[in-house]
Design a protein around this motif. Structure first.
Motif, short mmCIF file in Angstrom:
data_model
loop_
_atom_site.label_atom_id
_atom_site.label_comp_id
_atom_site.label_asym_id
_atom_site.label_seq_id
_atom_site.Cartn_x
_atom_site.Cartn_y
_atom_site.Cartn_z
N LYS A 6 0.83 -1.20 0.00
CA LYS A 6 0.00 0.00 0.00
C LYS A 6 0.87 1.25 0.00
O LYS A 6 1.87 1.31 0.72
N LEU A 7 0.48 2.24 -0.81
CA LEU A 7 1.21 3.50 -0.89
C LEU A 7 0.33 4.64 -0.42
O LEU A 7 -0.81 4.79 -0.87
N LYS A 58 11.30 3.48 -6.46
CA LYS A 58 10.56 3.68 -7.71
C LYS A 58 9.65 4.90 -7.65
O LYS A 58 9.38 5.53 -8.66
N HIS A 59 9.13 5.23 -6.45
CA HIS A 59 8.21 6.36 -6.30
C HIS A 59 8.82 7.41 -5.38
O HIS A 59 8.21 7.84 -4.42
N ASN A 64 7.45 16.07 -0.21
CA ASN A 64 6.31 15.45 0.45
C ASN A 64 6.78 14.16 1.13
O ASN A 64 7.97 13.87 1.17
N TYR A 65 5.83 13.39 1.65
CA TYR A 65 6.15 12.13 2.32
C TYR A 65 5.46 10.97 1.61
O TYR A 65 4.32 11.09 1.15
N GLU A 81 9.55 7.85 3.70
CA GLU A 81 10.67 8.68 3.26
C GLU A 81 10.13 9.98 2.73
O GLU A 81 9.01 10.04 2.20
N GLY A 82 10.92 11.04 2.84
CA GLY A 82 10.54 12.35 2.34
C GLY A 82 10.92 13.43 3.30
O GLY A 82 11.48 13.18 4.37
#
Length: 203
Positions: A6-7, A58-59, A64-65, A81-82
């Motif tokens: 999930k993203l 990849k993303h 942003n986070y 990450e971010g």
């Protein structure tokens, strides 16, 4: 073995009213997909971490986070990450904001509500900033989220950077090692001098 990935992408925005401003986050992208890989026993968690790290690469987030959650039967792993412009930690993890309240202590030490702000829609709080005008007379802030209520005192509104503290600790460790080496070498020299004097006396 199948893993569910999930993203959650959180974009920083500014919200507030005439009495306070704060950094919040909008959930702008929520997606999920399945990954099938060979894994068993103690290797399952290693494989889940590998999938999460590859997904973040990849993303890669910009200003942003991105939080990636990998699920398997009975196990769940989340990494993020971010970065965004931040001055303090409003919540230790992304949580839905319910309200921000300013309190002032009366003469008996009891908290009195001075101002309350509720966001117009669903937003998340994490690290960010909390700006309150100097004209506001308050003693502490309470941030209510979907999980708990957290007090923030004026001294916590702007926190020092963590990186500077890490650099200072490393320098101290190096200097301590050098002092230990110098001390041990001086002790050795003194011992050698004493042994020479003893030999001279015996003669």
């Amino acid at each position: 073995m199948k893993f569910i990935v999930k993203l959650n992408q959180l974009n920083p925005v500014e919200t507030g009213d005439e009495f306070l401003k704060l950094r919040v986050y909008n959930l702008v992208n929520e997606d999920w997909f399945e990954v099938e890989q060979d894994a068993s026993g103690s290797r399952i968690m290693d494989r889940m971490l590998e999938i999460a790290q590859n997904t973040i690469v990849k993303h890669k987030p910009e200003n942003n986070y991105l939080f990636v959650t990998v699920e398997s039967p009975g196990l769940l792993l989340t990494i993020g990450e971010g970065e965004a412009t931040s001055e303090t930690v409003i919540s230790p993890k992304p949580t839905t904001l319910k309200a921000v309240r300013l309190y002032k202590l009366d003469s008996e030490g009891k908290p009195v509500l001075v101002h309350e702000y509720k966001p117009p829609g669903e937003v998340f709080v994490y690290d960010g900033f909390l700006s309150i005008p100097a004209t506001m007379n308050y003693d502490f802030v309470v941030v209510e989220t979907s999980e708990d209520s957290r007090p923030i005192f004026p001294s916590e509104i702007v926190l020092p950077p963590v990186k500077e503290l890490v650099k200072t600790e490393r320098k101290k460790r190096k200097s301590a090692r050098r002092r230990a080496r110098k001390a041990s070498s001086s002790v050795k020299k003194q011992r050698k001098k004493k042994t020479r004097k003893k030999r001279a006396r015996r003669r």
